[in-house]
Design an enzyme around this catalytic site. Sequence first.
Site, PDB file in Angstrom:
ATOM      1  N   ASN A 173       0.804  -1.311  -0.030  1.00 42.50           N
ATOM      2  CA  ASN A 173       0.056  -0.060  -0.109  1.00 42.50           C
ATOM      3  C   ASN A 173       0.918   1.409  -0.181  1.00 42.50           C
ATOM      4  O   ASN A 173       1.738   1.528   1.118  1.00 42.50           O
ATOM      5  CB  ASN A 173      -0.926  -0.283   1.243  1.00 42.50           C
ATOM      6  CG  ASN A 173      -1.767   1.201   1.559  1.00 42.50           C
ATOM      7  OD1 ASN A 173      -1.646   2.037   0.562  1.00 42.50           O
ATOM      8  ND2 ASN A 173      -2.288   1.593   2.696  1.00 42.50           N
ATOM      9  N   TRP A 174       1.124   1.850  -1.254  1.00 41.38           N
ATOM     10  CA  TRP A 174       1.949   2.894  -1.182  1.00 41.38           C
ATOM     11  C   TRP A 174       1.418   4.257  -0.713  1.00 41.38           C
ATOM     12  O   TRP A 174       2.299   5.085  -0.675  1.00 41.38           O
ATOM     13  CB  TRP A 174       2.462   3.179  -2.836  1.00 41.38           C
ATOM     14  CG  TRP A 174       3.464   2.213  -3.190  1.00 41.38           C
ATOM     15  CD1 TRP A 174       3.833   1.336  -2.477  1.00 41.38           C
ATOM     16  CD2 TRP A 174       4.025   2.068  -4.665  1.00 41.38           C
ATOM     17  NE1 TRP A 174       4.807   0.649  -3.358  1.00 41.38           N
ATOM     18  CE2 TRP A 174       4.950   0.898  -4.639  1.00 41.38           C
ATOM     19  CE3 TRP A 174       3.816   2.990  -5.821  1.00 41.38           C
ATOM     20  CZ2 TRP A 174       5.568   0.901  -5.764  1.00 41.38           C
ATOM     21  CZ3 TRP A 174       4.356   2.687  -6.935  1.00 41.38           C
ATOM     22  CH2 TRP A 174       5.279   1.588  -6.969  1.00 41.38           C
ATOM     23  N   LYS A 175       0.255   4.092  -0.442  1.00 44.69           N
ATOM     24  CA  LYS A 175      -0.226   5.401   0.239  1.00 44.69           C
ATOM     25  C   LYS A 175      -0.067   6.673  -0.842  1.00 44.69           C
ATOM     26  O   LYS A 175      -0.134   6.583  -2.053  1.00 44.69           O
ATOM     27  CB  LYS A 175       0.061   5.835   1.653  1.00 44.69           C
ATOM     28  CG  LYS A 175      -0.022   4.645   2.266  1.00 44.69           C
ATOM     29  CD  LYS A 175       0.000   4.878   3.832  1.00 44.69           C
ATOM     30  CE  LYS A 175      -0.008   3.544   4.426  1.00 44.69           C
ATOM     31  NZ  LYS A 175      -0.170   3.406   6.085  1.00 44.69           N
ATOM     32  N   HIS A 211      -9.767   1.485   4.414  1.00 47.60           N
ATOM     33  CA  HIS A 211      -8.188   1.755   4.843  1.00 47.60           C
ATOM     34  C   HIS A 211      -8.450   2.775   6.309  1.00 47.60           C
ATOM     35  O   HIS A 211      -9.319   3.713   6.005  1.00 47.60           O
ATOM     36  CB  HIS A 211      -7.166   2.319   4.097  1.00 47.60           C
ATOM     37  CG  HIS A 211      -5.756   2.344   4.764  1.00 47.60           C
ATOM     38  ND1 HIS A 211      -5.540   3.012   5.927  1.00 47.60           N
ATOM     39  CD2 HIS A 211      -4.818   1.224   4.856  1.00 47.60           C
ATOM     40  CE1 HIS A 211      -4.315   2.928   6.013  1.00 47.60           C
ATOM     41  NE2 HIS A 211      -3.937   1.643   5.591  1.00 47.60           N
ATOM     42  N   GLU A 252      -6.859   5.008   7.418  1.00 46.68           N
ATOM     43  CA  GLU A 252      -6.619   6.441   6.990  1.00 46.68           C
ATOM     44  C   GLU A 252      -7.956   7.235   6.445  1.00 46.68           C
ATOM     45  O   GLU A 252      -8.094   8.196   6.687  1.00 46.68           O
ATOM     46  CB  GLU A 252      -5.467   6.557   6.224  1.00 46.68           C
ATOM     47  CG  GLU A 252      -4.025   6.228   7.222  1.00 46.68           C
ATOM     48  CD  GLU A 252      -2.855   5.849   6.699  1.00 46.68           C
ATOM     49  OE1 GLU A 252      -2.998   5.762   5.186  1.00 46.68           O
ATOM     50  OE2 GLU A 252      -2.020   5.263   7.278  1.00 46.68           O
ATOM     51  N   GLU A 277      -5.902  -4.685  10.476  1.00 43.81           N
ATOM     52  CA  GLU A 277      -4.973  -3.729  10.715  1.00 43.81           C
ATOM     53  C   GLU A 277      -5.199  -2.941  11.959  1.00 43.81           C
ATOM     54  O   GLU A 277      -5.812  -2.104  11.754  1.00 43.81           O
ATOM     55  CB  GLU A 277      -4.756  -2.538   9.645  1.00 43.81           C
ATOM     56  CG  GLU A 277      -4.224  -3.363   8.294  1.00 43.81           C
ATOM     57  CD  GLU A 277      -3.541  -2.424   7.280  1.00 43.81           C
ATOM     58  OE1 GLU A 277      -2.493  -2.541   6.829  1.00 43.81           O
ATOM     59  OE2 GLU A 277      -4.421  -1.230   6.945  1.00 43.81           O
ATOM     60  N   GLY A 295       2.321   2.331  10.678  1.00 41.85           N
ATOM     61  CA  GLY A 295       3.243   3.515  10.594  1.00 41.85           C
ATOM     62  C   GLY A 295       3.918   3.542  11.828  1.00 41.85           C
ATOM     63  O   GLY A 295       4.556   4.758  11.827  1.00 41.85           O
ATOM     64  N   SER A 298       3.001  -2.257  10.283  1.00 41.31           N
ATOM     65  CA  SER A 298       4.326  -2.130  10.627  1.00 41.31           C
ATOM     66  C   SER A 298       4.964  -3.792  10.176  1.00 41.31           C
ATOM     67  O   SER A 298       5.890  -4.018  10.744  1.00 41.31           O
ATOM     68  CB  SER A 298       4.727  -1.940  11.886  1.00 41.31           C
ATOM     69  OG  SER A 298       4.391  -0.509  12.218  1.00 41.31           O
ATOM     70  N   GLY A 314       2.626  -1.035   4.291  1.00 39.79           N
ATOM     71  CA  GLY A 314       2.728   0.270   3.974  1.00 39.79           C
ATOM     72  C   GLY A 314       4.250   0.655   3.668  1.00 39.79           C
ATOM     73  O   GLY A 314       4.713   0.397   2.576  1.00 39.79           O
ATOM     74  N   GLY A 315       4.832   1.363   4.731  1.00 39.21           N
ATOM     75  CA  GLY A 315       6.286   1.651   4.412  1.00 39.21           C
ATOM     76  C   GLY A 315       7.057   0.859   3.882  1.00 39.21           C
ATOM     77  O   GLY A 315       7.798   1.324   3.006  1.00 39.21           O
TER      78      GLY A 315
HETATM   79  P1  PGA Z   1       2.581   0.360   7.396  1.00 40.91           P
HETATM   80  O1  PGA Z   1       1.151   0.604   6.857  1.00 40.91           O
HETATM   81  O2  PGA Z   1       3.039  -0.969   7.065  1.00 40.91           O
HETATM   82  O3  PGA Z   1       3.403   1.506   7.118  1.00 40.91           O
HETATM   83  O4  PGA Z   1       2.421   0.202   9.237  1.00 40.91           O
HETATM   84  C1  PGA Z   1       0.300  -0.354   6.778  1.00 40.91           C
HETATM   85  C2  PGA Z   1      -1.031  -0.060   6.144  1.00 40.91           C
HETATM   86  O5  PGA Z   1      -1.533   1.141   6.575  1.00 40.91           O
HETATM   87  O6  PGA Z   1      -1.503  -0.563   5.463  1.00 40.91           O
END
Ligand code: PGA
Length: 248
Positions: A9-11, A94, A96, A166, A172, A212, A233-234
């Site tokens: 997930n590149w956001k 998601h 966010e 999640e 993050g 994470s 994500g990251g």
């Molecule tokens: P993260 O993000 O791996 O950076 O914690 C995961 C996500 O939001 O899908």
Amino acid sequence: MRRKVIAGNWKMNMLPDETIKFIEEFAPLVKDTENEVILCVPYTDLFYALLTAQNTNIKIGAQNMHFEETGAYTGEVSGKMLKSINVEYVIIGHSERRQYFNETDESVNKKIKSAFKYGLKPIVCVGETLEQRETGKTEEIITKQTELALEGLTNEQVENTIIAYEPIWAIGTGKTATKEDANNSIKAIRNKIAEIYGQTIANSVIIQYGGSVKSSNAKELFEMSDIDGGLVGGASLKPEEFSKIVNS
Ligand code: PGA
């Protein structure tokens, strides 16, 4: 046995030139994996990602969509539009988006139905806040989110929905749920699906862990009985790091 699905997930990261470079570097590193590999990229990268990932085992997804097909919704992109350029997956709900863009269980449910209508495969996120976890509400929250997300879907659609558990406090932050906690939460989600749709369907639903995930913890998480891969994500922004997760 369920397959493992690893999705990046590149956001709101990566420009088209970076996307092309990433995929050119990443594709050879994951070409032999038996796991399913998905990159969920910003809208502006979709076309470049699809072109660059042609003739590879990498699948491309979006990170959101609107539930209506067309209309006066300035700034929105519909499932029909995503499908028209051959996008295969879409992340829905998601945390966010729930937190910053007023995504609700109701809109999540509408988006999932619309995704299926246009032949997209939804990756649906559920997860508890730190406060909910500390007050012992994790299971109640995530099973309710799952139930509302899947409401009104056919058995076949439920089977083809990917769920990403999640925990919001782990996204993050560098904090990961322990593999036991993550597995137990995912089991609770699976039990809820079994209660409503039957054990056979519940056994075939892919449920990922996200929050994470990195190359140093991916293997132990993915080895757990109920964790069917991850939403990353990251750590999905670096080809080598993400390839290690995919190959875990
Ligand atoms: P993260 O993000 O791996 O950076 O914690 C995961 C996500 O939001 O899908």
